[in-house]
Design an enzyme around this catalytic site. Structure first.
Site, PDB file in Angstrom:
ATOM      1  N   SER A 193     -24.156  44.362  17.037  1.00  0.00           N
ATOM      2  CA  SER A 193     -24.162  45.445  18.014  1.00  0.00           C
ATOM      3  C   SER A 193     -23.411  44.988  19.265  1.00  0.00           C
ATOM      4  O   SER A 193     -22.600  44.056  19.204  1.00  0.00           O
ATOM      5  CB  SER A 193     -25.597  45.855  18.357  1.00  0.00           C
ATOM      6  OG  SER A 193     -25.615  47.059  19.096  1.00  0.00           O
ATOM      7  N   ASN A 194     -23.648  45.642  20.401  1.00  0.00           N
ATOM      8  CA  ASN A 194     -22.990  45.281  21.655  1.00  0.00           C
ATOM      9  C   ASN A 194     -23.935  45.561  22.814  1.00  0.00           C
ATOM     10  O   ASN A 194     -25.086  45.956  22.608  1.00  0.00           O
ATOM     11  CB  ASN A 194     -21.668  46.041  21.814  1.00  0.00           C
ATOM     12  CG  ASN A 194     -21.869  47.534  21.756  1.00  0.00           C
ATOM     13  OD1 ASN A 194     -22.460  48.137  22.648  1.00  0.00           O
ATOM     14  ND2 ASN A 194     -21.389  48.164  20.681  1.00  0.00           N
ATOM     15  N   HIS A 195     -23.453  45.380  24.046  1.00  0.00           N
ATOM     16  CA  HIS A 195     -24.320  45.427  25.223  1.00  0.00           C
ATOM     17  C   HIS A 195     -24.465  46.814  25.848  1.00  0.00           C
ATOM     18  O   HIS A 195     -25.066  46.947  26.914  1.00  0.00           O
ATOM     19  CB  HIS A 195     -23.797  44.466  26.293  1.00  0.00           C
ATOM     20  CG  HIS A 195     -23.803  43.029  25.873  1.00  0.00           C
ATOM     21  ND1 HIS A 195     -24.965  42.345  25.605  1.00  0.00           N
ATOM     22  CD2 HIS A 195     -22.777  42.160  25.653  1.00  0.00           C
ATOM     23  CE1 HIS A 195     -24.669  41.096  25.264  1.00  0.00           C
ATOM     24  NE2 HIS A 195     -23.357  40.961  25.266  1.00  0.00           N
TER      25      HIS A 195
END
Length: 421
Positions: free
Chosen positions: A215-217
């Site tokens: 995923s990412n932030h």
């Protein structure tokens, strides 16, 4: 702010003042509202009188100041119901952590709070407190609760606080608050009524096994702010959201997804009946080729994970776009403008919103953003703004594009004789 064509002219503003050192700013705020043509009545909490006198506010508002439920001299009742019916907007500035908590939980132990619970008009609050109080999880939850119920939050600024510390919690300046309320009451804010728009927001999650994922932030804050702003202007908004802890904006239909594949299906399905879309989600470009049925155990050597490309949602909508509005986002770490311009053309966006991780205050998780709008005519670089204000600027651009498209459609479909004349 002149009163002539001001959206505040002739409006009834009920100004609530609570017990904060920032109460001194309420005097200038009241003057600005009056100068803009508003009729201002003031309700103060008992503690607010320790910071600014009722006489000062009565002089500036040209109305008696209300503090208690009734006048102890003659027993005259100050009806909170009548106050709520009179107001076109209830503005609480400053709003302390204590008052925000009571609003969120329905406590009604003073005239201002009972008026809030009776108000049928738009409500806006301008928080003011020390940075630790503002950042506390309880205060942030209270703000989210109020926002989910339709209360408009006027973001506090960063700066020197009464404690001597420096940080976020300083009440917005009176000019900013007055302009915010004017925008809230401006009937032109409903220019998107009858339009249906899609907003994608948040991060997608690509499973590796039942425990781990890629995923990412992204927090989703920018996309949620855009969805809320478009809905406030009258649009029917479908928010296709990856995982986030945010409350659904008022008036927005939310579709929850996890993976890029799920976001593709939800977005393309919603686009068929939409007038446009804002592609703000941080969608994974790659996903594991295979998802393990059981948790992958640690071995002695290296592990290779094979990834495959996900389907490009923005490119698919761009291919179907036609005369609809399509807005993209680009978050870059190098060669920012070149990458954004290439993406603008490749995906047929009307404009693209570029932000760089090299800009302080921009990017993931924060409440501010620093962006540049890029279209085929040039660039517009904005200063550091709250994400709510960036959302308003994006909505302004969408309105302009739709207005130009409507004018062109009218010209193209006008009878030949009419066009000649």
């Amino acid at each position: 702010m002149a009163s002539g064509n001001s959206p505040l002219a002739g409006r009834h503003i009920l100004l609530g003042i609570t017990g904060s050192i920032a109460a001194y700013k309420a005097a200038m705020l009241c003057r600005l509202l009056k100068t803009a043509g508003a009729d201002v009545r003031v309700v103060m909490t008992p503690l607010a009188k320790q910071f600014i006198t009722p006489l000062t506010m009565a002089t500036l508002s040209k109305n008696p100041i209300l503090v208690e439920f009734f006048d102890p001299e003659n027993g005259a009742w100050n009806s909170h119901v009548a106050l709520g019916e009179w107001a076109d907007c209830l503005l609480i500035a400053p709003a302390t952590a204590n008052t925000l908590a009571k609003m969120a939980t329905g406590v009604a132990d003073n005239l201002l709070l009972t008026t809030y619970l009776s108000a049928r008009c738009p409500v806006a609050v301008a928080p003011a407190m020390d940075l630790d109080m503002y950042a506390h999880a309880a205060t942030q939850q209270n703000l989210r609760t109020l926002a989910a119920r339709g209360v408009r939050i006027i973001e506090p600024a960063e700066g020197e606080l009464a404690s001597g510390l420096t940080g976020k919690g300083r009440m917005a300046e009176p000019e900013t608050i007055a302009a915010f309320v004017g925008g809230l009451l401006d009937e032109k804010k409903k220019t998107l009524e009858g339009k249906r728009l899609i907003v994608t927001a948040g991060a997608t999650i690509e499973a590796i096994d039942p425990v781990r994922f890629i995923s990412n932030h992204s927090s989703g804050k920018m996309g949620y702010a855009i969805a809320g702003e478009l809905a406030a202007r009258g649009a029917a908004v479908t928010l296709v959201s990856g995982r986030t802890a945010l409350e659904t904006p008022v008036g927005v239909e939310r579709v929850d997804v996890l993976s890029a594949a799920e976001m593709y299906e939800a977005s393309t399905a919603a686009f068929d009946g939409a007038d446009g879309a804002v592609m703000c989600a941080a969608v994974a470009d790659y996903t594991p080729a295979e998802v393990a049925e059981r948790k992958l155990k640690k071995g002695d050597g290296e592990m290779t994970l094979t990834l495959r490309r996900t389907r490009d949602i923005a490119a698919e909508l761009g291919a179907r776009k036609g005369k609809r509005v399509l807005v993209g986002f680009a978050l870059e770490t190098h060669d920012e403008e070149a990458h954004a311009e290439a993406k603008l053309e490749r995906k047929h966006f009307d404009f693209i919103v570029l932000n760089s991780l090299r800009d302080a205050g921009a990017g993931f998780r924060g409440d501010t953003n620093k962006v540049t709008f890029i279209d085929r005519t040039g660039r517009e670089e904005l200063p550091l703004l709250s994400k709510r204000e960036v959302a308003a600027r994006i909505a302004d651009r969408i309105e302009q594009i739709m207005e130009r498209s409507g004018e062109k459609h009218d010209a193209d479909t006008a009878p030949a004789q009419s066009r000649k004349s």
